[in-house]
Design an enzyme around this catalytic site. Sequence first.
Site, PDB file in Angstrom:
ATOM      1  N   SER A 181       1.268  -0.979   0.246  1.00 59.28           N
ATOM      2  CA  SER A 181      -0.062  -0.273   0.266  1.00 59.28           C
ATOM      3  C   SER A 181       1.046   1.505  -0.103  1.00 59.28           C
ATOM      4  O   SER A 181       0.225   2.246  -0.664  1.00 59.28           O
ATOM      5  CB  SER A 181      -0.677   0.291   0.760  1.00 59.28           C
ATOM      6  N   HIS A 197      -0.544   4.947   6.726  1.00 56.71           N
ATOM      7  CA  HIS A 197       0.508   5.286   5.367  1.00 56.71           C
ATOM      8  C   HIS A 197       0.193   6.702   6.431  1.00 56.71           C
ATOM      9  O   HIS A 197       0.293   7.205   6.865  1.00 56.71           O
ATOM     10  CB  HIS A 197      -0.579   5.195   4.489  1.00 56.71           C
ATOM     11  N   ASP A 253      -3.432   8.030   8.055  1.00 55.49           N
ATOM     12  CA  ASP A 253      -4.756   7.406   8.759  1.00 55.49           C
ATOM     13  C   ASP A 253      -4.220   6.030   9.645  1.00 55.49           C
ATOM     14  O   ASP A 253      -5.230   5.357   9.637  1.00 55.49           O
ATOM     15  CB  ASP A 253      -4.911   6.588   6.867  1.00 55.49           C
TER      16      ASP A 253
END
Length: 369
Positions: free
Chosen positions: A35, A340, A337
């Site tokens: 991610s 990340h 968040d």
Amino acid sequence: MLCISTMLTTLTVLLLISFPRSLGCYTRMFCFGDSLTDTGNFKHIAGNDTSFLGTHPPYGETYFHRPTGRYSDGRVFADYFAEALGLPFPKPYLDGRTEMDFQFGANFAVGGATAMNHSFFKEKGISVDPRVGFLAQQIQWFKQLLNVTYPDLDYRDIVERSFFLVGEIGANDYLIPSAVNIPFRDIYTFVPGAISAVSSSIKELILIGAKTLVIPGLVPFGCAPFYLTMFQSRNKQDYDKKTGCIKWLNEFSNYHDKLLKKELHKLRQLYPHATILYADYYGATINIFKSPKNYGFDTPLVACCGGDGPYNFSRSVNCGDAGSRVCANPSKYVSFDGFHLTDAANKVIVDEVVKKLHKKFTGCKRQFN
């Protein structure tokens, strides 16, 4: 038919060499990872389901002004590497349709992807989302892209003139088990397998023709709001006095990086014709936590977007969910968040890494911008 085929091949060659922005050392960039590198592959997998991180507001609000599948308010590591190389943002592989979509390379990274094959986790009774895949699968996608996009060309030359970003990956190999309460003393035993998976993928890419590969290590786990919340401790000795990060979790990230660097040293001896470089994400990131004000950050350990608690992170309320809170200025935050990073943090980290890498490239007139 032969004339048409010849015309198409000629047209493809012209397309591959006629774009001014691709002139120079690296004509394309190919990315692999999870991610922190994904620019939209998982969003494609999720389809119309916008309940996942990266698929709904406020993701993308800072730079793209819409969710793009990037797990940030803006750009991610892959985007900033592309900018440094003078290339466009990498196209998510699953969003590509034609040769033109991949004229500057492709991004195969998927949010949630692991380094190791999912069979490893299944054997241990650990559930992994089969849609996110693993590193070896991303390498297979790359091979498929070469075979489909350049069927009539000798793509070895294309590969040799491309830049490969292999990672960051491995974090999910440890995060997923830790989220189901597997102790880190057991997760330590997973690290050699993750490193082996990365090594195998590097070998495959080199055998295909890759000449320039950058392999990032992990960011410091002990500074992430997710881990800070999950492993809150009343013991002050667990925390680094200067950064506020959890020391033993950062030691784990360092352990992964130590094994990775040892493996890369072996690969350099095995493939002396290739440039295999380690990108020190950990070092660049920990510098931010040591001196946040120097980089323009006010609240380095608190998530910009999240739930409740001292780090604005809750496992029951994700960023963008009802009841979540979003900061007014993400550029003052390191974490977007809880898992990340913000656009601003990603830029600082890649800038620091590129400075260190710049002098190590050989036979490359342009190198990084």
